[in-house]
Design a protein around this motif. Structure first.
Motif, PDB file in Angstrom:
ATOM      1  N   HIS A  86       0.828  -1.211   0.000  1.00  0.00           N
ATOM      2  CA  HIS A  86       0.000   0.000   0.000  1.00  0.00           C
ATOM      3  C   HIS A  86       0.862   1.262   0.000  1.00  0.00           C
ATOM      4  CE1 HIS A  86      -4.186  -1.409   0.389  1.00  0.00           C
ATOM      5  NE2 HIS A  86      -3.653  -2.462   1.010  1.00  0.00           N
ATOM      6  N   GLU A  87       1.953   1.246   0.751  1.00  0.00           N
ATOM      7  CA  GLU A  87       2.805   2.436   0.809  1.00  0.00           C
ATOM      8  C   GLU A  87       3.534   2.657  -0.502  1.00  0.00           C
ATOM      9  OE1 GLU A  87       5.208   2.422   4.323  1.00  0.00           O
ATOM     10  OE2 GLU A  87       3.468   2.581   5.646  1.00  0.00           O
ATOM     11  N   SER A  88       3.903   1.567  -1.185  1.00  0.00           N
ATOM     12  CA  SER A  88       4.544   1.698  -2.490  1.00  0.00           C
ATOM     13  C   SER A  88       3.598   2.376  -3.486  1.00  0.00           C
ATOM     14  CB  SER A  88       4.958   0.317  -3.005  1.00  0.00           C
ATOM     15  OG  SER A  88       5.500   0.413  -4.315  1.00  0.00           O
ATOM     16  N   ARG A  89       2.330   2.004  -3.422  1.00  0.00           N
ATOM     17  CA  ARG A  89       1.346   2.611  -4.329  1.00  0.00           C
ATOM     18  C   ARG A  89       1.106   4.078  -3.986  1.00  0.00           C
ATOM     19  NH1 ARG A  89      -3.901  -0.793  -4.791  1.00  0.00           N
ATOM     20  NH2 ARG A  89      -4.106   0.450  -6.678  1.00  0.00           N
ATOM     21  N   ARG A  90       1.405   4.459  -2.765  1.00  0.00           N
ATOM     22  CA  ARG A  90       1.259   5.850  -2.345  1.00  0.00           C
ATOM     23  C   ARG A  90       2.540   6.655  -2.578  1.00  0.00           C
ATOM     24  NH1 ARG A  90      -2.209   6.024   3.241  1.00  0.00           N
ATOM     25  NH2 ARG A  90      -3.843   4.561   2.658  1.00  0.00           N
ATOM     26  N   GLY A  91       3.566   5.979  -3.106  1.00  0.00           N
ATOM     27  CA  GLY A  91       4.822   6.664  -3.359  1.00  0.00           C
ATOM     28  C   GLY A  91       5.702   6.810  -2.140  1.00  0.00           C
ATOM     29  N   GLN A  92       5.454   5.996  -1.103  1.00  0.00           N
ATOM     30  CA  GLN A  92       6.225   6.077   0.126  1.00  0.00           C
ATOM     31  C   GLN A  92       7.262   4.950   0.166  1.00  0.00           C
ATOM     32  OE1 GLN A  92       3.092   5.714   3.001  1.00  0.00           O
ATOM     33  NE2 GLN A  92       2.473   7.858   2.852  1.00  0.00           N
ATOM     34  N   LYS A  93       8.458   5.259   0.686  1.00  0.00           N
ATOM     35  CA  LYS A  93       9.507   4.254   0.810  1.00  0.00           C
ATOM     36  C   LYS A  93       9.314   3.442   2.091  1.00  0.00           C
ATOM     37  CE  LYS A  93      13.237   6.668  -1.630  1.00  0.00           C
ATOM     38  NZ  LYS A  93      14.617   7.205  -1.508  1.00  0.00           N
ATOM     39  N   SER A  94       9.431   2.146   1.963  1.00  0.00           N
ATOM     40  CA  SER A  94       9.362   1.288   3.142  1.00  0.00           C
ATOM     41  C   SER A  94      10.034  -0.042   2.836  1.00  0.00           C
ATOM     42  CB  SER A  94       7.906   1.056   3.587  1.00  0.00           C
ATOM     43  OG  SER A  94       7.143   0.472   2.549  1.00  0.00           O
ATOM     44  N   GLY A  95      10.400  -0.756   3.883  1.00  0.00           N
ATOM     45  CA  GLY A  95      11.068  -2.033   3.706  1.00  0.00           C
ATOM     46  C   GLY A  95      10.666  -3.020   4.789  1.00  0.00           C
ATOM     47  N   TYR A  96      11.217  -4.220   4.672  1.00  0.00           N
ATOM     48  CA  TYR A  96      10.839  -5.324   5.562  1.00  0.00           C
ATOM     49  C   TYR A  96      12.090  -5.988   6.117  1.00  0.00           C
ATOM     50  CZ  TYR A  96       9.537 -10.178   6.709  1.00  0.00           C
ATOM     51  OH  TYR A  96       9.394 -11.392   7.312  1.00  0.00           O
ATOM     52  N   ALA A  97      12.037  -6.367   7.392  1.00  0.00           N
ATOM     53  CA  ALA A  97      13.092  -7.168   8.011  1.00  0.00           C
ATOM     54  C   ALA A  97      12.452  -8.068   9.055  1.00  0.00           C
ATOM     55  CB  ALA A  97      14.164  -6.284   8.641  1.00  0.00           C
ATOM     56  N   LYS A  98      13.224  -9.029   9.525  1.00  0.00           N
ATOM     57  CA  LYS A  98      12.673 -10.011  10.460  1.00  0.00           C
ATOM     58  C   LYS A  98      13.593 -10.157  11.662  1.00  0.00           C
ATOM     59  CE  LYS A  98      10.569 -14.576  10.623  1.00  0.00           C
ATOM     60  NZ  LYS A  98      10.099 -15.735   9.861  1.00  0.00           N
ATOM     61  N   PHE A  99      12.976 -10.229  12.835  1.00  0.00           N
ATOM     62  CA  PHE A  99      13.735 -10.414  14.070  1.00  0.00           C
ATOM     63  C   PHE A  99      13.303 -11.717  14.731  1.00  0.00           C
ATOM     64  CE2 PHE A  99      14.824  -8.382  18.465  1.00  0.00           C
ATOM     65  CZ  PHE A  99      15.872  -9.265  18.589  1.00  0.00           C
ATOM     66  N   GLU A 100      14.124 -12.743  14.581  1.00  0.00           N
ATOM     67  CA  GLU A 100      13.915 -14.037  15.234  1.00  0.00           C
ATOM     68  C   GLU A 100      15.148 -14.329  16.081  1.00  0.00           C
ATOM     69  OE1 GLU A 100      11.518 -16.219  15.357  1.00  0.00           O
ATOM     70  OE2 GLU A 100      10.313 -16.194  13.529  1.00  0.00           O
ATOM     71  N   THR A 101      14.963 -14.629  17.353  1.00  0.00           N
ATOM     72  CA  THR A 101      16.114 -14.952  18.197  1.00  0.00           C
ATOM     73  C   THR A 101      16.687 -16.317  17.831  1.00  0.00           C
ATOM     74  OG1 THR A 101      15.028 -13.727  19.973  1.00  0.00           O
ATOM     75  CG2 THR A 101      16.921 -15.070  20.579  1.00  0.00           C
ATOM     76  N   PHE A 102      15.809 -17.255  17.467  1.00  0.00           N
ATOM     77  CA  PHE A 102      16.240 -18.620  17.165  1.00  0.00           C
ATOM     78  C   PHE A 102      15.698 -19.076  15.816  1.00  0.00           C
ATOM     79  CE2 PHE A 102      15.736 -18.254  21.802  1.00  0.00           C
ATOM     80  CZ  PHE A 102      17.055 -18.444  22.184  1.00  0.00           C
ATOM     81  N   PRO A 103      16.442 -19.979  15.144  1.00  0.00           N
ATOM     82  CA  PRO A 103      17.775 -20.445  15.510  1.00  0.00           C
ATOM     83  C   PRO A 103      18.804 -19.322  15.385  1.00  0.00           C
ATOM     84  CG  PRO A 103      17.224 -21.186  13.299  1.00  0.00           C
ATOM     85  CD  PRO A 103      15.983 -20.540  13.853  1.00  0.00           C
ATOM     86  N   VAL A 104      19.895 -19.442  16.122  1.00  0.00           N
ATOM     87  CA  VAL A 104      20.957 -18.436  16.066  1.00  0.00           C
ATOM     88  C   VAL A 104      21.785 -18.703  14.811  1.00  0.00           C
ATOM     89  CG1 VAL A 104      22.946 -17.442  17.240  1.00  0.00           C
ATOM     90  CG2 VAL A 104      20.964 -18.203  18.564  1.00  0.00           C
ATOM     91  N   TRP A 105      21.707 -17.777  13.861  1.00  0.00           N
ATOM     92  CA  TRP A 105      22.216 -18.033  12.512  1.00  0.00           C
ATOM     93  C   TRP A 105      23.722 -18.251  12.434  1.00  0.00           C
ATOM     94  CZ3 TRP A 105      25.675 -14.603  10.206  1.00  0.00           C
ATOM     95  CH2 TRP A 105      25.814 -13.355  10.836  1.00  0.00           C
ATOM     96  N   ASN A 106      24.478 -17.658  13.363  1.00  0.00           N
ATOM     97  CA  ASN A 106      25.934 -17.780  13.277  1.00  0.00           C
ATOM     98  C   ASN A 106      26.508 -18.766  14.298  1.00  0.00           C
ATOM     99  OD1 ASN A 106      25.215 -15.959  15.303  1.00  0.00           O
ATOM    100  ND2 ASN A 106      27.058 -14.726  15.087  1.00  0.00           N
ATOM    101  N   LEU A 107      25.661 -19.678  14.796  1.00  0.00           N
ATOM    102  CA  LEU A 107      26.128 -20.836  15.561  1.00  0.00           C
ATOM    103  C   LEU A 107      26.006 -22.071  14.671  1.00  0.00           C
ATOM    104  CD1 LEU A 107      24.525 -20.369  19.114  1.00  0.00           C
ATOM    105  CD2 LEU A 107      26.891 -19.917  18.432  1.00  0.00           C
ATOM    106  N   PRO A 108      26.775 -23.134  14.940  1.00  0.00           N
ATOM    107  CA  PRO A 108      26.672 -24.343  14.116  1.00  0.00           C
ATOM    108  C   PRO A 108      25.260 -24.935  14.139  1.00  0.00           C
ATOM    109  CG  PRO A 108      28.658 -24.407  15.451  1.00  0.00           C
ATOM    110  CD  PRO A 108      27.863 -23.230  15.937  1.00  0.00           C
ATOM    111  N   LEU A 109      24.943 -25.646  13.083  1.00  0.00           N
ATOM    112  CA  LEU A 109      23.624 -26.260  12.949  1.00  0.00           C
ATOM    113  C   LEU A 109      23.306 -27.173  14.134  1.00  0.00           C
ATOM    114  CD1 LEU A 109      21.151 -26.707  11.056  1.00  0.00           C
ATOM    115  CD2 LEU A 109      22.429 -28.599  10.018  1.00  0.00           C
ATOM    116  N   SER A 110      24.309 -27.930  14.596  1.00  0.00           N
ATOM    117  CA  SER A 110      24.085 -28.898  15.671  1.00  0.00           C
ATOM    118  C   SER A 110      24.419 -28.338  17.049  1.00  0.00           C
ATOM    119  CB  SER A 110      24.921 -30.158  15.424  1.00  0.00           C
ATOM    120  OG  SER A 110      26.300 -29.836  15.349  1.00  0.00           O
ATOM    121  N   HIS A 111      24.612 -27.031  17.158  1.00  0.00           N
ATOM    122  CA  HIS A 111      24.882 -26.437  18.463  1.00  0.00           C
ATOM    123  C   HIS A 111      23.676 -26.651  19.373  1.00  0.00           C
ATOM    124  CE1 HIS A 111      25.770 -23.437  21.554  1.00  0.00           C
ATOM    125  NE2 HIS A 111      27.008 -23.387  21.084  1.00  0.00           N
ATOM    126  N   PRO A 112      23.883 -26.976  20.649  1.00  0.00           N
ATOM    127  CA  PRO A 112      22.753 -27.232  21.547  1.00  0.00           C
ATOM    128  C   PRO A 112      21.731 -26.096  21.613  1.00  0.00           C
ATOM    129  CG  PRO A 112      24.761 -28.024  22.559  1.00  0.00           C
ATOM    130  CD  PRO A 112      25.178 -27.322  21.298  1.00  0.00           C
TER     131      PRO A 112
END
Length: 495
Positions: A193-219
């Protein structure tokens, strides 16, 4: 002994800086999808010792001058009276609790978005209730072919049909009472909707888990899989990140599966996708704040065992089946966890139950000592263990009664004779009230009361499933509670 392995102050600083950086990337408004719990994040506090349960909300407080909140709730969850398991309240009630909590921290709650909206008396009743309380409500509708039919989604019959939620701040945090509430769709609809109105906006995601920079099999990451066994989440190496950057990053199956679709939507809305991988979308900095990996690993393994007992009890109650139990069993084997090593309070509780032929409980204190409690004519096993732990911590001899029979018996009479309870034994909340009253005139009771704060982070195990009253009381004291998947009686109804 309880040890920390996570730097919470560093986390707050890095996390705030990362979100500000992401806002600047888009040069307009950022819609930040918040996964997991914004406050009361006790899972994170258990697997990352040192992480404060309110860390995320404290981080948002740092940004409150530029932030506002949208709460998304799936209309179907309202109709089904879906319940948040850890609090025992329905999702619609949780929305009200969230609004009160956010406002209590001085955060602006802009509106509530009812996703997958369809006209029915229950949904209309909830909408009218919110609007009667002065809360703005917007309707987002079910879209045919979502999320794969992108031409339809990015049209007047898709996002174009949704009501646009009016926003005023630079950072819009989209959160929800639980999973499957439509947070991502809400963000994308707003950006459309904001794009159609000519407004700048973006998307991001905040998830604590899984921790992306720990190994896959980390506890830590395995503990996340155990925590979401009911959702069938699977951690995996992000193939898009590996292809784009040549480095491994951990994500989970739902984000990986939906990324091509999400990327196409962002390209259709913004002209190009700002991200090369689902890991790119995230802003989580938790992995950079672990300073004692051994402590974190140990805590995560303990959490996996607790989740295992939770799954066993849910299966016994008929709330889930074998799949969740078997999945966590596999994770335990993968992490090399055993109940004997990770939960030392289990064996003493079972031994006490066998010796007394009645329900029993055990508590592992933070210094490693273990205290047990048995069922008596006056007290349930949980209450007895609680009092015994307080006496041990206070250095009071086990033979000393910190609450006299003269205090306990009138409470029993009140329960059975006046309030109609069949069980005369005192629950943990009743025992604590009696202890507080006794502390006015009894020095030993006062000494025991002074130790309540030292129960935080201790481990509690019961040989039968506890009442909700006992479970809630023990958790409010900061104790980590597990139970054997067994009812105390053979009755069909268990209150």
């Amino acid at each position: 002994m309880f040890r920390t392995g996570f730097d919470n102050d560093k986390y707050l600083k890095l996390q705030s800086e990362k979100i500000k950086e992401r806002i600047g990337q888009f040069g307009g408004r950022l819609y930040l999808e918040f996964g997991g719990k914004l406050f009361d994040d006790y899972h994170a506090a258990r697997v990352l010792p040192g992480f404060a349960p309110d860390s995320k909300i404290r981080m948002l407080i740092e940004l409150r001058d530029v932030a506002e909140i949208i709460i998304a709730i799936n209309t179907e969850d309202i109709e089904k009276n879906k319940v948040r398991g850890d609090l025992g309240i329905t999702y619609d009630t949780e929305v009200l609790r969230l609004i009160d909590a956010f406002r209590g921290y001085g955060l602006l709650v802009g509106s509530v978005v009812m996703t997958r909206y369809n006209e029915n008396p229950v949904a209309e009743g909830f909408r009218n209730k919110l609007e009667g309380l002065g809360i703005r409500v917007y309707k987002h509708y079910r879209i045919d072919g979502y999320p794969y039919n992108i031409p339809n989604i990015l049209s007047e019959n898709g996002f174009g049909k949704n009501e646009y939620a009016e926003t005023e701040r630079q950072l819009v945090v989209v959160t929800a009472p639980g999973p499957g509430s439509g947070k991502m769709a809400t963000c994308l609809s707003q950006i459309y909707h904001e794009s159609r109105r000519g407004q700048k906006s973006g998307y991001a995601k905040f998830e604590t888990f899984p921790v992306w920079n720990l190994p896959l099999s980390h506890p830590v990451n395995l503990a996340y899989e155990a925590a979401t066994a009911d959702l069938a989440d699977v951690n995996m190496i992000d193939p898009f990140h590996l292809e784009a950057y040549g480095t491994s990053a951990v994500n989970y199956n739902r984000d990986v599966e939906v990324f091509p679709v999400l990327s196409s939507m962002l390209k259709g809305i913004l002209g190009e996708s700002p991200y090369k991988s689902p890991t790119d979308m995230g802003v989580n900095m938790a992995g950079f704040c672990i300073f004692d990996d051994d402590t974190v690993c140990e805590a995560s393994k303990r959490e996996m065992v607790r989740r295992y007992y939770g799954a066993l009890c849910d299966r016994r109650k008929g709330c889930s089946g074998d799949v969740e139990v078997h999945k966590i069993e596999l994770l335990l084997r993968q992490a090399g966890c055993t109940i004997e090593n990770e939960r030392p309070c289990v064996a003493p509780a079972l031994a006490k139950a066998e010796a007394t032929d009645a329900p029993a409980a055990a508590i592992e204190l933070n210094d490693g000592r273990i205290v047990t409690g048995k069922t008596t004519s006056l007290l349930g096993a949980a209450s007895a263990a609680l009092l015994n732990a307080l006496k041990l911590l206070a250095g009071i001899d086990d033979s000393v009664d910190v609450i006299s029979d003269k205090t306990l018996r009138p409470i029993q009479a009140l329960k059975t004779d006046n309030l109609g309870n069949n069980n005369p034994r005192l629950h943990t909340d009743e025992v604590l009230i009696a202890l507080a009253i006794s502390a006015v005139s009894n020095k030993d009771s006062k000494r025991a009361m002074a130790q309540l704060g030292n129960l935080r982070y201790t481990e509690f195990h019961s040989t039968v499933m506890l009442s909700q009253v006992d479970t809630n009381t023990l958790r409010k004291l900061g104790m980590n509670v597990t139970c054997e998947p067994k009812y105390q009686t053979k009755k069909l109804y268990h209150a």
